[in-house]
Motif scaffolding. Structure first.
Motif, mmCIF file in Angstrom:
data_model
loop_
_atom_site.group_PDB
_atom_site.id
_atom_site.type_symbol
_atom_site.label_atom_id
_atom_site.label_comp_id
_atom_site.label_asym_id
_atom_site.label_seq_id
_atom_site.Cartn_x
_atom_site.Cartn_y
_atom_site.Cartn_z
ATOM 1 N N GLY A 128 0.803 -1.216 0.000
ATOM 2 C CA GLY A 128 0.000 0.000 0.000
ATOM 3 C C GLY A 128 0.838 1.268 0.000
ATOM 4 O O GLY A 128 0.449 2.287 0.558
ATOM 5 N N THR A 129 2.016 1.204 -0.604
ATOM 6 C CA THR A 129 2.913 2.358 -0.639
ATOM 7 C C THR A 129 3.534 2.490 -2.021
ATOM 8 O O THR A 129 3.518 1.544 -2.811
ATOM 9 C CB THR A 129 4.048 2.227 0.404
ATOM 10 N N PHE A 130 4.091 3.681 -2.280
ATOM 11 C CA PHE A 130 4.848 3.893 -3.504
ATOM 12 C C PHE A 130 6.314 3.590 -3.224
ATOM 13 O O PHE A 130 6.863 4.024 -2.208
ATOM 14 C CB PHE A 130 4.715 5.348 -3.996
ATOM 15 N N ARG A 131 6.928 2.856 -4.130
ATOM 16 C CA ARG A 131 8.351 2.550 -4.000
ATOM 17 C C ARG A 131 9.124 3.395 -5.009
ATOM 18 O O ARG A 131 8.844 3.361 -6.199
ATOM 19 C CB ARG A 131 8.600 1.071 -4.271
ATOM 20 N N GLU A 132 10.080 4.175 -4.504
ATOM 21 C CA GLU A 132 10.869 5.034 -5.379
ATOM 22 C C GLU A 132 12.157 4.323 -5.780
ATOM 23 O O GLU A 132 12.718 3.550 -4.998
ATOM 24 C CB GLU A 132 11.193 6.349 -4.682
ATOM 25 N N TRP A 133 12.594 4.599 -7.005
ATOM 26 C CA TRP A 133 13.859 4.037 -7.497
ATOM 27 C C TRP A 133 14.938 5.106 -7.360
ATOM 28 O O TRP A 133 15.165 5.901 -8.258
ATOM 29 C CB TRP A 133 13.712 3.613 -8.952
ATOM 30 N N PRO A 134 15.621 5.157 -6.196
ATOM 31 C CA PRO A 134 16.592 6.233 -5.962
ATOM 32 C C PRO A 134 17.796 6.189 -6.901
ATOM 33 O O PRO A 134 18.444 7.201 -7.119
ATOM 34 C CB PRO A 134 17.013 6.010 -4.505
ATOM 35 N N ALA A 135 18.097 5.018 -7.450
ATOM 36 C CA ALA A 135 19.253 4.929 -8.352
ATOM 37 C C ALA A 135 19.008 5.689 -9.647
ATOM 38 O O ALA A 135 19.947 6.129 -10.304
ATOM 39 C CB ALA A 135 19.560 3.459 -8.655
ATOM 40 N N ILE A 136 17.726 5.853 -10.004
ATOM 41 C CA ILE A 136 17.390 6.561 -11.244
ATOM 42 C C ILE A 136 16.977 8.003 -10.961
ATOM 43 O O ILE A 136 17.288 8.913 -11.725
ATOM 44 C CB ILE A 136 16.260 5.818 -11.988
ATOM 45 N N THR A 137 16.267 8.192 -9.848
ATOM 46 C CA THR A 137 15.779 9.530 -9.513
ATOM 47 C C THR A 137 16.955 10.466 -9.261
ATOM 48 O O THR A 137 17.728 10.282 -8.328
ATOM 49 C CB THR A 137 14.877 9.458 -8.271
ATOM 50 N N ASN A 138 17.082 11.479 -10.109
ATOM 51 C CA ASN A 138 18.202 12.422 -9.987
ATOM 52 C C ASN A 138 18.011 13.560 -10.981
ATOM 53 O O ASN A 138 17.044 13.579 -11.742
ATOM 54 C CB ASN A 138 19.537 11.702 -10.256
ATOM 55 N N THR A 139 18.962 14.484 -10.963
ATOM 56 C CA THR A 139 18.971 15.600 -11.905
ATOM 57 C C THR A 139 19.979 15.312 -13.012
ATOM 58 O O THR A 139 21.112 14.906 -12.727
ATOM 59 C CB THR A 139 19.340 16.916 -11.197
ATOM 60 N N TYR A 140 19.569 15.520 -14.265
ATOM 61 C CA TYR A 140 20.429 15.228 -15.402
ATOM 62 C C TYR A 140 20.393 16.395 -16.387
ATOM 63 O O TYR A 140 19.431 17.153 -16.436
ATOM 64 C CB TYR A 140 19.954 13.962 -16.137
ATOM 65 N N MET A 141 21.483 16.507 -17.151
ATOM 66 C CA MET A 141 21.527 17.504 -18.226
ATOM 67 C C MET A 141 21.588 16.770 -19.558
ATOM 68 O O MET A 141 22.335 15.804 -19.715
ATOM 69 C CB MET A 141 22.735 18.432 -18.081
ATOM 70 N N ILE A 142 20.769 17.208 -20.487
ATOM 71 C CA ILE A 142 20.759 16.604 -21.815
ATOM 72 C C ILE A 142 22.085 16.938 -22.498
ATOM 73 O O ILE A 142 22.475 18.106 -22.579
ATOM 74 C CB ILE A 142 19.571 17.114 -22.638
ATOM 75 N N ASN A 143 22.787 15.909 -22.963
ATOM 76 C CA ASN A 143 24.116 16.129 -23.527
ATOM 77 C C ASN A 143 24.045 16.650 -24.958
ATOM 78 O O ASN A 143 22.958 16.836 -25.528
ATOM 79 C CB ASN A 143 24.952 14.840 -23.440
ATOM 80 N N ALA A 144 25.227 16.877 -25.531
ATOM 81 C CA ALA A 144 25.310 17.483 -26.865
ATOM 82 C C ALA A 144 24.651 16.623 -27.932
ATOM 83 O O ALA A 144 24.186 17.141 -28.955
ATOM 84 C CB ALA A 144 26.777 17.734 -27.221
ATOM 85 N N SER A 145 24.574 15.320 -27.703
ATOM 86 C CA SER A 145 23.938 14.438 -28.685
ATOM 87 C C SER A 145 22.428 14.396 -28.516
ATOM 88 O O SER A 145 21.736 13.714 -29.285
ATOM 89 C CB SER A 145 24.510 13.023 -28.568
#
Length: 399
Positions: free
Chosen positions: A35-52
């Motif tokens: 009865g809870t939400f499970r977060e995926w901390p390994a993926i949850t983060n801040t990212y910058m779209i690269n030059a490609s």
């Protein structure tokens, strides 16, 4: 998601991502059993779209983002995580734009260069950030420039005030659980009022849907445990009936055993059976109590969710009101600065009224779209998009 409207009428949800955009990625999965939400901390983060034009994510790998909306990228991330981790249910993924790629200013401005993009940024706003018209050594033009700079800052603050008023209206509607947002009377004459209110309606709708989803999940969990309680109570009734029958049989043969008419093994079997039934009855009672506790916990969680939402809205209301008060003070200051510039240099009034001798700033925008670059004429209120290059030149009105 970031729910803001551009003046063109397209929502931020239609914004196409590109290199140098900074995004926040979050992946969660609903756990029905817990009865809870499970977060995926390994993926949850801040990212910058690269030059490609792609995002490099753990587990999901390389995800192409350039030219796609945040919803499209979120969907690709969710499917990629499901496929690579072998998940049965599709997880929920969200992509929020934290920082747009910058805009650039060149030409006769005080500080040419790149500046962070903000939704609804206009040519006038970015030129004001660049310090306005490049300062001349001619002292006679100083007050004209002071007026222009103060006026530009004033316009920026007016736009900020209008956004704050729209936000306060949305917070009030959420606190009152209203179905719609009432447009503030101060925005009646603002041409951007519809866009501002539409943005706040999207925010309110998104947050309301999120709370409803969580409450619905808690309600389903409560219903599940309530059904389990009913089932356990029925089992307890049956178990009690069987135990009474066994006790009656034990009582009926007790006297016979005392007289040697029934073997002791039969008596011991009945006593053992009654003891087992009593143990099972205790287990059923314990399971029923545990299920009732879970029902109460689900109710408490629903109440806590509502209370937390109200507390967050109260804090947001105070913060927004404080920002609005500060904005009003700055507006009053720049209004006085413009009045002072007009007093010290009456010719600055020609700048405000578009007089014959007033310098006129000419603007154009260099914009890339679909792999092509074009230069288009622009006005002060022309709305920019991330990556635009604003070219500024100065001319004078003919006498």
């Amino acid at each position: 998601m970031l729910q803001l409207l551009f003046a063109s009428g397209a929502s931020a949800a239609d914004y196409k991502l590109g290199p140098m955009d900074k995004v926040n990625v979050k992946v969660v999965q609903w756990q029905t059993a817990e009865g809870t939400f499970r977060e995926w901390p390994a993926i949850t983060n801040t990212y910058m779209i690269n030059a490609s034009g792609s995002l490099s994510l753990p587990f999901a790998g390389e995800v192409q983002a350039a030219g796609k909306t945040t919803q499209q990228v979120a969907a690709e991330i969710a499917h990629s995580v499901q496929q690579k981790l072998g998940l049965i249910d599709l997880p929920e993924a969200s992509v929020e734009v934290l920082e747009f790629r910058p805009v650039f200013v060149s030409g006769v401005v005080q500080i040419p260069g790149k500046y962070p993009f903000e939704p609804e940024m206009t040519v006038l706003k970015v030129v004001s950030l660049a310090g306005g018209m490049r300062r001349s050594t001619d002292e006679g033009q100083r007050f004209e420039r002071d007026f222009f700079n103060a006026e530009g800052s004033y316009v920026v603050l007016v736009a900020e005030r209008n956004r704050l008023l729209a936000t306060l209206a949305r917070i009030k509607a959420e606190l009152e659980n209203a179905g719609s947002i009432i447009t503030p009377s101060e925005l009646a004459d603002d041409p951007q009022a519809d866009a501002l209110m539409s943005a706040e309606k999207e925010i309110m709708s998104s947050r309301t849907d999120s709370v409803k989803l969580q409450l619905s999940a808690l309600d389903e969990l409560k219903t599940l445990y309530e059904a389990e309680i009913v089932s356990l109570e029925k089992k307890m009734v049956v178990q009690n009936r069987q135990m009474e029958l066994a006790k009656n049989e034990l009582a009926s043969i007790g006297s016979l055993a005392d007289r040697g008419l029934v073997v002791n093994s039969r008596l011991m079997d009945l006593k053992t059976s009654v003891a087992d039934m009593q143990g099972k009855l205790l287990d059923l009672d314990t399971a029923s109590l545990r299920a009732k506790q879970e029902v109460n916990k689900a109710r408490r969680d629903a109440t806590d969710l509502e209370n937390d939402r109200k507390a967050e809205l109260a804090i947001e209301n105070r913060t927004t009101q404080a920002a609005l008060d500060e904005n009003n003070l700055k507006l009053a200051m720049y209004k006085k600065l413009m009045a002072e510039a007009l007093v010290n240099a009456p010719e600055a009034a020609g700048l405000a009224a578009g007089g014959a001798a007033a310098p006129v700033m000419r603007f154009s925008i260099v914009r890339s779209a679909n792999g092509k670059t074009q230069e288009i004429a622009a006005q002060e209120n022309t709305v920019l998009v991330p990556g635009d290059v604003v070219k500024v030149a100065v001319a004078r009105n003919p006498s």
